[in-house]
Design a protein around this motif. Sequence first.
Motif, short mmCIF file in Angstrom:
data_model
loop_
_atom_site.label_atom_id
_atom_site.label_comp_id
_atom_site.label_asym_id
_atom_site.label_seq_id
_atom_site.Cartn_x
_atom_site.Cartn_y
_atom_site.Cartn_z
N GLN A 93 46.60 39.21 55.45
CA GLN A 93 45.73 41.14 55.83
C GLN A 93 45.09 41.59 54.96
O GLN A 93 45.41 41.57 53.48
N PRO A 94 43.60 42.67 55.07
CA PRO A 94 43.04 42.91 54.24
C PRO A 94 43.63 43.86 53.11
O PRO A 94 43.83 43.97 52.09
N ALA A 95 45.05 44.48 53.54
CA ALA A 95 45.90 46.04 53.40
C ALA A 95 46.62 44.68 52.24
O ALA A 95 47.41 45.47 51.67
N ASP A 96 46.97 43.98 52.46
CA ASP A 96 47.39 42.28 51.25
C ASP A 96 47.47 41.85 50.22
O ASP A 96 47.69 42.02 49.24
N ILE A 97 45.94 43.00 49.96
CA ILE A 97 44.99 42.13 48.70
C ILE A 97 44.21 43.20 48.16
O ILE A 97 43.66 44.10 49.15
N SER A 98 44.41 43.32 46.74
CA SER A 98 43.53 44.74 46.59
C SER A 98 42.65 43.98 45.52
O SER A 98 43.23 42.19 44.08
N VAL A 99 41.41 44.01 45.09
CA VAL A 99 40.53 43.80 44.54
C VAL A 99 40.95 44.88 43.19
O VAL A 99 40.21 46.00 43.41
N LEU A 100 40.50 43.62 42.06
CA LEU A 100 40.41 44.19 40.82
C LEU A 100 39.35 43.81 40.21
O LEU A 100 39.42 44.54 38.72
N TYR A 101 38.00 43.69 40.08
CA TYR A 101 37.15 42.83 39.12
C TYR A 101 37.65 42.89 37.86
O TYR A 101 38.35 41.48 37.67
N ALA A 102 36.55 43.04 37.03
CA ALA A 102 36.89 42.81 35.41
C ALA A 102 35.91 43.73 35.09
O ALA A 102 35.13 43.89 35.11
N GLY A 103 35.96 43.44 33.35
CA GLY A 103 35.29 43.98 32.83
C GLY A 103 34.01 43.01 31.49
O GLY A 103 34.57 42.57 31.58
N PRO A 104 33.53 43.70 31.06
CA PRO A 104 32.57 43.25 29.82
C PRO A 104 33.37 42.63 28.89
O PRO A 104 34.81 42.96 28.20
N MET A 105 33.20 41.75 27.80
CA MET A 105 33.81 41.15 26.70
C MET A 105 34.03 42.43 25.66
O MET A 105 34.95 42.48 24.64
N GLU A 106 32.65 43.17 25.80
CA GLU A 106 33.18 43.86 24.09
C GLU A 106 32.53 45.69 25.00
O GLU A 106 31.86 45.51 26.27
N SER A 107 33.61 46.49 24.26
CA SER A 107 32.89 48.01 25.53
C SER A 107 31.68 48.78 24.99
O SER A 107 31.21 49.15 25.89
N SER A 108 31.08 48.04 24.35
CA SER A 108 30.26 49.11 23.60
C SER A 108 28.96 48.17 22.55
O SER A 108 28.84 48.49 21.53
N PRO A 109 28.91 47.07 23.05
CA PRO A 109 27.87 46.35 22.48
C PRO A 109 26.65 46.74 21.98
O PRO A 109 26.00 48.12 22.81
N PRO A 110 25.53 46.35 21.18
CA PRO A 110 24.66 46.90 21.00
C PRO A 110 23.59 46.64 22.26
O PRO A 110 23.81 45.46 22.59
N GLN A 111 22.43 47.05 22.03
CA GLN A 111 21.47 46.46 23.47
C GLN A 111 20.21 45.33 22.61
O GLN A 111 20.61 45.24 21.78
N ASN A 112 20.40 44.87 23.63
CA ASN A 112 19.81 42.95 23.36
C ASN A 112 18.43 43.33 23.28
O ASN A 112 17.87 44.55 23.53
N ALA A 113 18.12 42.56 21.61
CA ALA A 113 17.23 42.51 21.24
C ALA A 113 16.48 41.36 21.47
O ALA A 113 16.71 39.96 20.64
N PRO A 114 15.32 41.19 22.63
CA PRO A 114 15.17 39.90 22.82
C PRO A 114 14.25 39.35 21.68
O PRO A 114 13.37 39.37 20.92
N ASP A 115 14.78 38.15 21.62
CA ASP A 115 13.72 37.36 20.81
C ASP A 115 11.81 36.54 21.81
O ASP A 115 11.22 35.58 20.73
N HIS A 116 12.67 37.19 22.68
CA HIS A 116 11.30 36.40 23.63
C HIS A 116 10.98 35.05 23.43
O HIS A 116 9.74 34.56 23.26
N LYS A 117 12.26 34.07 23.31
CA LYS A 117 11.77 32.60 23.90
C LYS A 117 12.87 31.70 23.94
O LYS A 117 12.74 30.75 24.06
#
Length: 347
Positions: A155-179
Amino acid sequence: MKLAIDVREACTPKRTGKGQWTYGFVSELLTRNCEVLLLTDTDIPDEWKKHSPVIRCLSSGLRWHWQVALLLKKRTEIDLYITPTSYIVPFLLGSSCPFIPVVHDLIAFQGEPHDRKAKLIERLTLKRTLRHARHVCTVSESTKHDMLDSYKCLQPADISVLYAGPMESSPPQNAPDHKTILCAATLSPRKNQLRLIQAYKSLSSDLRSQYRLQLIGGRGWHDQEIVDLAKATEGVEWHDYVPSDQYNALLSTAHILALPSLYEGFGMQILDALQRGIPVLTSNRGSLKEVTEECAVLVDPESVESISEGLERILTSKALQQDLRTSGPQQAEQFSWKRTTDLFLAS
């Protein structure tokens, strides 16, 4: 509360999805007000050693599971066993020790090609595991729906959804290499690298001369055609498995991340990319659509044309790229290991 948990997959030098999930969850769980017994067959990460007692059963294969099952039956002070990657120990336990399985996906029950041994084991053990489980957890609403569709005893109540988290808690923002179009996943038909390469190959010569498709991920199963096409296609590079520091370095400069997978339980690479502000192309199915919502370009993973059109759209529209770079981190804020652990402890 005294908990015991199978952490083997988190202790391997080459963690894949379930191992990364276990590592993130346990790292947060160890900071909480509960006693945790770590069950493994090898050494644990250094950062865990000050937190919890460890039992290392050095047997291999099925003998490890037998040893752990016998230990849990004897250790009556253990309130709950958590099994995040395997159903063999709960299958052996039956009702003799309370346990909660974490179900990442039902890939072993799908029609797509999958590792034969893993498929056989899961098909033999999951039903009995569910019958005796104190509660069931999944990593996405998509997997929860699959469970309810496949196991009418739940039943729906038998299952809890936990999801997940990211690998790093506060990584630097992406700086794209455009390639770089980055695809991070174990090589297998389910991850859909073959169609992704074919879609890249169908792009205009101008786009292919500007952008390379970089695949990272170890060998999986039914993957020879993927390897052969990657080697034969100009502009495509395959780098095998890379450790976490190299993975993070690649994420820091990738222009976009592409993972048009046929089926995922969650899709942790997608979350890592969203968090860093990397524009994402992914599948319009199940958990991938759930994790990204409107913050990615969604494609039909079974259509090379759809994947190609999605790549062209995301690569040629600076406005779309900027929108995804802004909305991705906001979407990623919904997910954290703190939230996952809070949901588990409340289940």
